[in-house]
Structure formats: C-alpha cells, structure tokens
Write a protein that holds these residues in place. Sequence first.
Motif, mmCIF file in Angstrom:
data_model
loop_
_atom_site.group_PDB
_atom_site.id
_atom_site.type_symbol
_atom_site.label_atom_id
_atom_site.label_comp_id
_atom_site.label_asym_id
_atom_site.label_seq_id
_atom_site.Cartn_x
_atom_site.Cartn_y
_atom_site.Cartn_z
ATOM 1 N N SER A 73 56.045 18.926 54.009
ATOM 2 C CA SER A 73 56.705 18.991 52.709
ATOM 3 C C SER A 73 57.704 17.846 52.524
ATOM 4 N N CYS B 38 51.828 9.627 53.317
ATOM 5 C CA CYS B 38 51.941 9.751 51.867
ATOM 6 C C CYS B 38 52.039 8.388 51.198
ATOM 7 N N SER C 44 54.566 11.717 58.417
ATOM 8 C CA SER C 44 54.270 12.310 57.115
ATOM 9 C C SER C 44 54.593 11.337 55.984
ATOM 10 N N VAL D 15 48.368 14.744 57.612
ATOM 11 C CA VAL D 15 48.876 14.675 56.244
ATOM 12 C C VAL D 15 47.949 13.848 55.349
ATOM 13 N N GLU E 157 46.831 16.127 52.377
ATOM 14 C CA GLU E 157 47.322 15.742 51.051
ATOM 15 C C GLU E 157 46.252 14.984 50.274
ATOM 16 N N PRO F 286 55.903 14.095 51.067
ATOM 17 C CA PRO F 286 55.734 13.985 49.618
ATOM 18 C C PRO F 286 57.064 13.983 48.868
ATOM 19 N N THR G 115 51.237 11.843 45.062
ATOM 20 C CA THR G 115 51.023 12.675 46.241
ATOM 21 C C THR G 115 51.595 14.054 45.949
ATOM 22 N N SER H 126 53.501 25.751 53.153
ATOM 23 C CA SER H 126 53.782 24.585 53.983
ATOM 24 C C SER H 126 53.683 24.904 55.469
ATOM 25 N N HIS I 129 42.848 21.337 55.405
ATOM 26 C CA HIS I 129 43.987 21.426 56.309
ATOM 27 C C HIS I 129 43.588 22.016 57.663
#
Length: 253
Positions: free
Chosen positions: A204, A118, A114, A34, A38, A207, A131, A198, A65
């Motif tokens: 998902s 973030c 995750s 992530v 991100e 963030p 983010t 995603s 990614h």
Amino acid sequence: MPISRIAVGSPAEASQPDALRAALAEFISMIIFVFAGEGSGMAFNKLTDNGSSTPAGLVAASVAHAFALFVAVSVGANISGGHVNPAVTFGAFVGGHITLFRSILYWIAQCLGSIIACMLLKFSTGGLQATPAFALSSGVGAWNAVVFEIVMTFGLVYTVYATAIDPKKGDIGIIAPMAIGFIVGANILAGGVFDGASMNPAVSFGPAVVNWTWDNQWVYWLGPFIGAAIAAIVYELFFIVPDTHEQLPTTEY
C-alpha cells in the motif's frame, strides 16, 4: 512467552554481507510481487474500462496476487526467508526469529521495492494509467478496515508460521510459498471489495508514494502489524513447544 525471545541485534548487522544479500533478495522479491499484482489491476482497468472493481476484476486480482506471491516467496526463501511483507517480518520479529536491526533493513528494502515497482509501472505505461492506490469502499470506516486488515493478516502470518517457521513443519515446508500465496488470494476475495485487502504495508505504501495519496494510509500499517503480532504470539504460545524451539538460521525467517 515470545516476547522474551525478542532480539534487538546490533547496528553492525546492516553491513554484514548476509544481511545485505537478504535485504537485496527482499527488494527484488517485492518488485516482482508488486509489479505483477498492481500491474494486473492496471491491465484489467485498460481492458475493461475501469473494471477492476467488478467481480471479474476481484477474481483477476486474487489470482494475480496469489501467483505473484508464490513466486516472490519462492525465489527469496533460501536467501532472506521470502518475507515479501513488513508485517510478516514483524511477526517473525515478535516470535524471536529475526532481530530488530535486520527487520528494519528488511522493511526499508521492501518499501523501496514497492516504490520502484510502481514507478516502473507508471513509466512503462507512459503514465496513461495511475498505479491503483488502496482506498476504503463507500460505507467502510477506517476502524472497520483496521479490523479487516487485522483478521486477514492474522490468517496470512499464521499460515507463514505453520508452513515456514515451525520447526516441526517437516515436508510441509515445501508447499509454504503456495500456501502463503493461496491465503493472500483468498483474503483478497474476502476483503478486496471493502478496503483493497492489503495485508502488506509495503504494497500500500508504494502506490501512495507514486500517487502521493495518503488517505487512511495508517490503516494499512496498523492493521497488518497488529494481526501479525497476534498470530505470532498465538502460534508461539500454543503450538511451538518451548523446550523444542530453535532459533532459525538467518537465511530463514
């Protein structure tokens, strides 16, 4: 039938050293994935004045990614199986390759990873950039996005089964992390402009927590879980011969 091999397990698994090590591996792998994924979107926005939604931004997100997932899966493969995705864990559960209690442990670790990634991105950039949260593009309805997520996650989990879970995989298992990264990168190119592509509820979720933005969040859970279940059932029914099926060690999927 895969459903017959589903195992609930025991709450005691949550305190077993190997399960805790596996959860920690998932947590760290998710942070790696992530933060890079991100972070690439945030960097591209800064360099191009919110250009992450442009064709070049889509390609950059796809490459970032794909590379990040290749690494994240590789570093966790020998410990947790390198799921790095609640949907992949769910697909493995449906096929009977992981118990429910261990799956829950993985899901918690993945979502926490995750969120931490973030938060680190927000802190390290001084909070100057948000983010990126997943959102539907104009003209794309929630159920359209669910179908996108189902199809893309089906491709991802099917790839996981073919290259990492199937007992007959042989030497092809060596390229599993690369194949998994490639299919995610390709799917981002296909669906990124529509719903963010995603394929991973934890990606998902992080963030959404940091930005406290929950619009259509259910889409990024329902679609991937349905797609993962379909891929698991199809592969188990048609490509894993019942009399040669073996339960994988707990250190794998």
